[in-house]
Write a protein that holds these residues in place. Structure first.
Motif, mmCIF file in Angstrom:
data_model
loop_
_atom_site.group_PDB
_atom_site.id
_atom_site.type_symbol
_atom_site.label_atom_id
_atom_site.label_comp_id
_atom_site.label_asym_id
_atom_site.label_seq_id
_atom_site.Cartn_x
_atom_site.Cartn_y
_atom_site.Cartn_z
ATOM 1 N N LEU A 195 -74.969 63.057 -9.389
ATOM 2 C CA LEU A 195 -73.923 62.983 -10.413
ATOM 3 C C LEU A 195 -73.072 64.249 -10.413
ATOM 4 N N ASN A 196 -73.717 65.388 -10.298
ATOM 5 C CA ASN A 196 -72.969 66.643 -10.285
ATOM 6 C C ASN A 196 -72.114 66.758 -9.031
ATOM 7 N N GLN A 197 -72.653 66.331 -7.908
ATOM 8 C CA GLN A 197 -71.900 66.336 -6.651
ATOM 9 C C GLN A 197 -70.635 65.490 -6.765
ATOM 10 N N MET A 198 -70.768 64.321 -7.392
ATOM 11 C CA MET A 198 -69.616 63.433 -7.522
ATOM 12 C C MET A 198 -68.631 63.938 -8.585
ATOM 13 N N LEU A 238 -69.060 56.613 -0.819
ATOM 14 C CA LEU A 238 -67.889 56.654 -1.698
ATOM 15 C C LEU A 238 -66.944 57.785 -1.331
ATOM 16 N N ASP A 239 -67.191 58.444 -0.214
ATOM 17 C CA ASP A 239 -66.393 59.611 0.165
ATOM 18 C C ASP A 239 -64.963 59.248 0.542
ATOM 19 N N ASP A 240 -64.700 57.981 0.888
ATOM 20 C CA ASP A 240 -63.335 57.575 1.219
ATOM 21 C C ASP A 240 -62.716 56.719 0.118
ATOM 22 N N ILE A 241 -63.309 56.776 -1.080
ATOM 23 C CA ILE A 241 -62.820 56.020 -2.235
ATOM 24 C C ILE A 241 -62.152 56.980 -3.220
#
Length: 234
Positions: free
Chosen positions: A139-142, A120-123
């Protein structure tokens, strides 16, 4: 028929046939024990005899209401670990350190980084649901990457720990029972979760229902010969 065990054991029921296509299952492994986290019982893995299916499952299969007993000493808990779980933590860390060396030589380090972000890094950040969030690290990372995050997990200790540590909106139970409104999330992730649920097709149908049109469902699951990553845009 439910196999009767003592209160410390995980109750189970017979599951001789494939629950996807109905064909007979053949034993793949027998009398397996959890040597990492000390979950009770011995378990058999069966493989569907239908070559076009190939599903692998547990027979007997744990009852859904007892599945939490498999995670009493799991690494996601902030509790004093048993000897088995200490060994599990050591092996996991050792594996992650050792695999870095060949990953650089093989040129797959970038792919591992993308995997850590569940692709999801390019979303563009939106609303994210993680099913089976464990210790809440992803979750915390996102959240730090700009996503609005929520989570669902059947492990009440994990839910309590993540609520306390991060203050996230997380829930105990199955995704179906939470009953989110339709078209709620931009992305749903599940890392090594789909193989733990008793009704995987029902879970996928619920993910489809609560995803927004064009949303992303990203799954990571093991298979008997390697590790399989599936990403689907819905």
């Amino acid at each position: 028929m439910v196999e009767v065990k003592d209160s410390n054991e995980i109750r189970s029921s017979s599951c001789p046939n494939c629950y996807l296509c109905g064909n007979e299952g053949k034993f793949l492994y027998q009398s397996l024990k959890d040597r990492l986290f000390g979950a009770p019982g011995e378990w058999n893995l069966k493989k569907c005899s239908n070559s076009e299916c190939g599903l692998v499952w547990l027979d007997p299969m744990p009852l859904e209401e007892d599945i939490g007993k498999a995670y009493q000493n799991y690494y996601t808990h902030n509790i004093e670990y048993t000897k088995q779980s200490v060994l599990g933590i050591f092996l996991r860390k050792f594996y992650h350190v050792v695999k870095i060396i060949p990953s650089h030589f093989l040129g797959i380090r970038q792919e591992e980084i993308r995997l850590n972000n569940m692709y999801l890094d390019d979303i563009s950040p939106g609303k994210l649901l993680e099913v089976g969030f464990g210790n809440g690290k992803f979750l915390n990372q996102m959240r730090l990457a700009g996503w609005e995050v929520e989570g669902v997990d059947f492990d009440s200790k994990a839910v309590e720990g993540v609520r306390t540590r991060y203050g996230f909106n997380v829930h105990v139970g199955s995704l179906e029972r939470i009953a989110y409104p339709a078209n709620t999330f931009d992305a749903i992730t599940m890392s090594h979760v789909i193989e733990h649920v008793s009704k995987p097709v029902v879970l996928l149908q619920e993910c489809y229902r609560i995803l927004k049109p064009g949303g992303y469902l990203v799954l990571v699951t093991p298979n008997k010969s390697s590790q399989n990553l599936a990403q689907k845009q819905l």
